[in-house]
Scaffold this active site. Sequence first.
Site, mmCIF file in Angstrom:
data_model
loop_
_atom_site.group_PDB
_atom_site.id
_atom_site.type_symbol
_atom_site.label_atom_id
_atom_site.label_comp_id
_atom_site.label_asym_id
_atom_site.label_seq_id
_atom_site.Cartn_x
_atom_site.Cartn_y
_atom_site.Cartn_z
ATOM 1 N N ASP A 9 1.873 12.570 -20.846
ATOM 2 C CA ASP A 9 2.130 11.276 -21.486
ATOM 3 C C ASP A 9 2.949 11.612 -22.730
ATOM 4 O OD1 ASP A 9 1.855 8.446 -21.765
ATOM 5 O OD2 ASP A 9 0.419 8.811 -23.373
ATOM 6 N N ASP B 36 0.995 23.352 -28.800
ATOM 7 C CA ASP B 36 2.240 22.691 -28.411
ATOM 8 C C ASP B 36 2.371 22.810 -26.896
ATOM 9 O OD1 ASP B 36 4.988 22.164 -27.782
ATOM 10 O OD2 ASP B 36 5.541 22.600 -29.856
ATOM 11 N N ALA C 153 -0.440 15.989 -23.840
ATOM 12 C CA ALA C 153 -0.238 15.353 -25.156
ATOM 13 C C ALA C 153 -1.294 14.268 -25.266
ATOM 14 C CB ALA C 153 1.174 14.781 -25.255
ATOM 15 N N CYS D 131 5.635 5.405 -23.189
ATOM 16 C CA CYS D 131 5.455 3.995 -23.587
ATOM 17 C C CYS D 131 6.780 3.473 -24.150
ATOM 18 C CB CYS D 131 4.322 3.837 -24.587
ATOM 19 S SG CYS D 131 4.478 4.867 -26.055
ATOM 20 N N GLY E 141 -6.834 10.332 -27.167
ATOM 21 C CA GLY E 141 -7.842 10.630 -26.158
ATOM 22 C C GLY E 141 -8.121 9.537 -25.157
ATOM 23 N N GLY E 142 -7.371 8.440 -25.217
ATOM 24 C CA GLY E 142 -7.606 7.328 -24.291
ATOM 25 C C GLY E 142 -7.492 7.738 -22.833
ATOM 26 N N ASP F 200 -3.069 18.778 -28.355
ATOM 27 C CA ASP F 200 -2.218 18.127 -29.351
ATOM 28 C C ASP F 200 -1.832 19.181 -30.376
ATOM 29 O OD1 ASP F 200 -1.367 15.128 -30.093
ATOM 30 O OD2 ASP F 200 -1.620 16.288 -31.931
#
Length: 447
Positions: A333, A315, A263, A386, A267-268, A287
């Site tokens: 993530d 997906d 996921a 997060c 793009g970090g 994504d």
Amino acid sequence: MSDKRVYSDNPRVLAVQTLAKIKNGAYSNLQLNQVINQHKLNEADKRLLTTLVYGVIQHRLTFEYWLEPFIGGKKINPWVRELLYTALFQMEYLDKVPQHAVFNESIEAAKILGHVGTGKFVTAILHNIQRQGLRDIAQIEDPINRLSIEASLPTWLIQELIKQNGEIATREMIESINDAPSQSIRVNTLLATDEDVVTSLETEGFTAIKSVVAAHAYVVSGGHVASSKAYHDGLLTIQDESAMLPVESMQLTADVKQVLDAAAAPGGKATQIAQYIADDAKITALDVHAHKIKLIENNAKRLHVDGKIDARILDARQVHEKIETKFDRILVDAPCSGFGLLRRKPEIRYDKTLEDVQNLSRLQLEILDSVSKSLADNGMIVYSTCTILRQENDDVVTKFVNTHPEFELVPTQTVYNLKADRSEDVLHVYPNDYHTDGFFVATLRKK
């Protein structure tokens, strides 16, 4: 929004317009950036606009409680309510703005966005507040309701946090979430050294302080770092310190040739992985949205790592059906409620419910289950979110391990060995630990 089509560079008018759009579903950070880019504002006005927008969102339940006796059952235009909230915020939280200035500017904004009658209404409310004062939150008898109004958090979230962390830890967490977020960067070590980047930033007037959380990371102040030459040249990227930890824990070596970022947008983390792997290694970054794939590609290109990243629309729950590759490392993530980001995206506290959290935990488990089938023997999956709620963190990992005996949970490792004395294998980073975003990281090894 106000029915009038108003173009104004007045930061208080812009704050009300921005808040009204956010209340209708716009993202605070995106909406604010758009407004700043569209208007000619000096640095002081940009700061005031940003402070007003985030301040009102962060304290919305408090302001509702304070304003209710003065509004009663009156039906008022939503933007007028936002305007009154900005006035309350300035009166109660901004020491440097005198009350007469708050009154004058708020009444003027009411006239610009509405008409003379709106100005009179706002004048009457503000003078009533001045005469009668605001009711005391300490008078609320129920402790959860009192904390909800005080911290401007929904009661269900407070109840969950107390249940999971205890009252003292929850209060410590809550006290920090309305602080201003830090601006942090990650050095692109493929193009520059830490020293090169710090020197470049200092030349442009920035201050860069070395992170105690993540490697090659700095907390930067003194301006908008995305406007710097170092950013433009791809020598750095903007990323929260705690968001760098999942990649640090992937134990990437020269032997790792195939990596899946399940996921990946924007793009970090995919571009961070690219810094650690060999030139002949490949990252498959997924994504479900085409416009987000474009974000990944643009970030990879700016940082000069696009040769290592293959961004695809897919997906993550379909990985084992659509991709034949066996991956040495997989990063999940996961999509989550985002409650670790309350400093940066304060509006999410009002949008999410406990039911949303439970639905997300099911999605997270489905993603983990799918990608696990595409992991090579002796490979590793890093699962991160997060958020700070265990339903999406510990509970998901526990369910996965219980139904996948071929996997074991191993201690999450970071470069700076964060929380070395913790008793659990997973890593919880709460917003008050290091003044970063809240994050969760778990490391799973295929036996």
